[in-house]
Design an enzyme around this catalytic site. Structure first.
Site, PDB file in Angstrom:
ATOM      1  N   ASP A  97       0.874  -1.170   0.000  1.00 56.05           N
ATOM      2  CA  ASP A  97       0.000   0.000   0.000  1.00 56.05           C
ATOM      3  C   ASP A  97       0.915   1.224   0.000  1.00 56.05           C
ATOM      4  OD1 ASP A  97      -1.470   2.216   0.645  1.00 56.05           O
ATOM      5  OD2 ASP A  97      -2.519   1.309   2.344  1.00 56.05           O
ATOM      6  N   CYS A  99      -8.766   6.572   9.814  1.00 58.13           N
ATOM      7  CA  CYS A  99      -9.027   5.383   8.980  1.00 58.13           C
ATOM      8  C   CYS A  99      -8.066   4.245   9.329  1.00 58.13           C
ATOM      9  CB  CYS A  99      -8.920   5.669   7.490  1.00 58.13           C
ATOM     10  SG  CYS A  99     -10.104   6.855   6.898  1.00 58.13           S
TER      11      CYS A  99
HETATM   12  C1  PLP Z   1      -1.755   4.343   3.988  1.00 60.52           C
HETATM   13  C2  PLP Z   1      -2.994   4.620   3.193  1.00 60.52           C
HETATM   14  N1  PLP Z   1      -3.584   3.620   2.522  1.00 60.52           N
HETATM   15  C3  PLP Z   1      -4.677   3.816   1.774  1.00 60.52           C
HETATM   16  C4  PLP Z   1      -5.265   5.050   1.650  1.00 60.52           C
HETATM   17  C5  PLP Z   1      -6.486   5.197   0.812  1.00 60.52           C
HETATM   18  O1  PLP Z   1      -6.278   6.042  -0.262  1.00 60.52           O
HETATM   19  P1  PLP Z   1      -7.512   6.516  -1.158  1.00 60.52           P
HETATM   20  O2  PLP Z   1      -8.566   6.997  -0.202  1.00 60.52           O
HETATM   21  O3  PLP Z   1      -6.940   7.599  -2.000  1.00 60.52           O
HETATM   22  O4  PLP Z   1      -7.981   5.340  -1.955  1.00 60.52           O
HETATM   23  C6  PLP Z   1      -4.690   6.132   2.345  1.00 60.52           C
HETATM   24  C7  PLP Z   1      -5.254   7.487   2.296  1.00 60.52           C
HETATM   25  O5  PLP Z   1      -6.289   7.832   2.788  1.00 60.52           O
HETATM   26  C8  PLP Z   1      -3.543   5.903   3.137  1.00 60.52           C
HETATM   27  O6  PLP Z   1      -2.968   6.897   3.822  1.00 60.52           O
END
Ligand code: PLP
Lengths: 138, 407
Positions: free
Chosen positions: B200, B364
């Site tokens: 990720d 999140c």
């Molecule tokens: C570590 C990480 N993974 C995944 C995401 C998800 O990204 P997105 O919402 O742009 O799909 C984010 C950002 O919110 C993140 O910081």
């Protein structure tokens, strides 16, 4: 005093602040003076979970009126709760359901009720209305 | 070439605006970055001057849009040092990229009883997609733990890579602690056991030089909007031989070779995974964002470490502060913290009134925030366009806010 009159008083109290920090300082003061819900009131069924902060709300129906007590772990949320309770507690279910709470917008705090804040305040208002709706036919 | 911070800031019109009559201090860059003029201009170009659906019509504007779209794919390939453009799939973001792998890879390669390894430090986007397929296919999910500071215990990985583990999906840089995962080392150990590796890279792509060959991962996912690009665009890098074997996830136009009611032949990579009209305007603008990234020279990175040092020094002066990720570990300019006696949401709301944009909440990443024993944290995240003066404003404002909340 009617709900509208109470709202008007709050609007006047806040009108003296033209600086945002002063306004929030006052809100924090109000939050600190909110009589805290007792520990039994902080039970799971009274908890409204938000992503940002948590709110507890307890309601009691007495002689045709609903009395609310509430608390939050965040002080600004608590300040706003305090204003809501000042306006809505000790009112009849019909008065509560008729209130549009426009004062929140007029004192510039409506962003705190936006769904993105997810601080439980919006859910709290919905819950207050649900109580009122449940008692309206009593 | 951009070597000077003032010159850099001028590229970002939004940084000049005021919030509640105070100069904006934008410290929520980990949520999304602001956009430079070149990205804004490319976005307008595709709204005002050149618009035609890609890969389809034989007219000039459609051809031009296809060139921007496929040109951006080559820019991404070069940016990641991937072997070919067929390894670059455009998606709507990191979340969509991870969901694509979770769906498509798992349906082909995983079966009941297999294990997926995640870490305690994952974003919900790298947890929930796996839970969804795990429920459907009867897979197990195991979690690589973190230490007290939130650092992933990567040195323990061998203990966790038992025979049932078929795939590991792990963050390159945590959006809560700002700590950097030793992904190269993890990929090496995983590969030795035939375990597929997914990174990720939502934060990683922004703050480290990503070379997928050097890292050795099978998949790498990121979003354009955190990398100065537009929202609604992301990338999934995948190794060609894996992508070729994986079934399409979504069906529709653009991803087919021929269609009949008896049998449909899929298009070759990468279009096999790009059903429907893609966000070509967004992809073109991402191309401009990558050009912008390539124009940042080395002293911009030195400036980034100055920002980290100043933030650490300032934060350490706050009474009752808990900085997640710790003061010692190497980190990106991202700082999540709590202050004893002051609620995170109160801090963020008051800082906003002083023009400072922060994030608060569970970020999140509820399992990690819970691990710290916190309900809610404050996060300040910086990019090289932030200045030392802004750090000063941030620290003095934070002191004022904490005082207000504690008195
Ligand atoms: C570590 C990480 N993974 C995944 C995401 C998800 O990204 P997105 O919402 O742009 O799909 C984010 C950002 O919110 C993140 O910081």
């Amino acid at each position: 005093m009617s709900i509208k009159e109470e709202e008007q008083r709050i609007i006047e109290e806040f009108s003296v602040f033209d600086d945002w920090m002063d306004k929030y300082e006052y809100l924090i003061e109000i939050g600190k003076s909110l009589p805290v819900i007792d520990e039994s009131g902080k039970s799971e069924p009274n908890l409204i979970n938000g992503c940002q902060s948590r709110v507890w709300l307890a309601a009691e129906y007495k002689e045709g009126k609903i009395w609310f007590t509430a608390d939050s772990d965040a002080i600004i949320t608590k300040g706003i709760i305090s204003l809501l309770i000042r306006v809505l507690s000790g009112r009849t279910p019909k008065e509560i359901l008729d209130a549009d709470l426009a004062f929140i917008g007029q004192i510039g705090l409506e962003e705190n009720l936006s769904p993105t804040r997810a601080n439980g305040l919006r859910s709290m208002i919905i819950k207050i209305r649900t109580y009122a709706a449940a008692y309206i036919n009593n | 070439m951009i070597s000077d911070i003032n010159q850099l800031r001028l590229q970002f019109p939004i940084l000049g605006r005021e919030i509640y009559s105070k100069p904006l201090v934008y410290f929520d860059n980990a949520a999304t970055a602001q956009k430079p003029l070149s990205v804004i201009e490319m976005s307008s170009l595709l709204l005002e001057q050149t618009n035609g659906n890609v890969h389809r019509a034989p007219h000039r504007m459609a051809n031009d849009c296809t060139s921007y779209y496929e040109g951006a794919r080559e820019k991404v390939r070069a940016f990641l040092n991937a072997s070919g453009t067929d390894e670059i799939i455009f998606t709507s973001g990191t979340t969509a990229s991870i969901n694509l792998i979770a769906r498509s890879f798992s349906s082909k390669f995983l079966k009941s009883g297999d294990t997926i390894l995640l870490s305690q430090a994952e974003h919900h986007s790298n947890i929930v997609p796996w839970q969804l397929v795990a429920n459907e296919l009867g897979l197990n999910i195991k979690v690589l733990p973190v230490d007290q500071s939130g650092r992933i215990l990567s040195e323990k990985i061998d203990e966790y890579l038992d025979d049932s583990v078929k795939l590991i999906s792990i963050t390159h840089i945590s959006n809560v602690t700002g700590l950097i995962t030793p992904v190269k080392d993890i990929c090496k150990k995983a590969q030795a056991k035939g375990v597929i590796t997914v990174i990720d890279g939502a934060q990683g792509i922004v703050h480290s030089k990503v070379d997928v060959k050097d890292i050795g991962c099978d998949f790498y996912a990121f979003s354009a909007h955190k990398l100065y690009g537009p929202t609604g665009v992301g990338v999934l890098y995948g190794k060609r031989d894996l992508l070729e074997q994986m079934p399409p996830w979504m069906g529709g136009g653009d991803m087919i070779e021929s269609v009949s009611f008896e049998k449909t032949e899929y298009a070759p990579l990468p279009l096999k995974f790009e059903a429907g009209t893609p966000n070509y305007a967004g992809v073109a603008a991402m191309g401009a964002a990558l050009d912008f990234c390539n124009s940042l020279v080395e002293n911009i990175h030195k400036h980034e470490s100055d920002l980290i040092k100043a933030m650490k020094e300032g934060l350490s002066e706050i009474d009752g502060i808990k900085l997640f990720g710790g003061f010692e570990n190497e980190r990106i300019p991202l700082f999540s913290f709590t202050v004893d006696g002051a609620h995170a949401s109160d801090i963020a709301i008051l800082m906003d009134k002083m023009g400072i944009a922060l994030r608060s909440g569970k970020l999140c990443a509820e399992p990690l925030v819970k691990h710290f024993g916190a309900e809610s944290v404050v996060r300040a995240s910086l990019l090289p366009y932030n200045t030392l003066e802004e750090v000063e404003i941030f620290i003095s404002s934070l002191k004022r806010v904490v005082k207000m909340l504690l008195n």
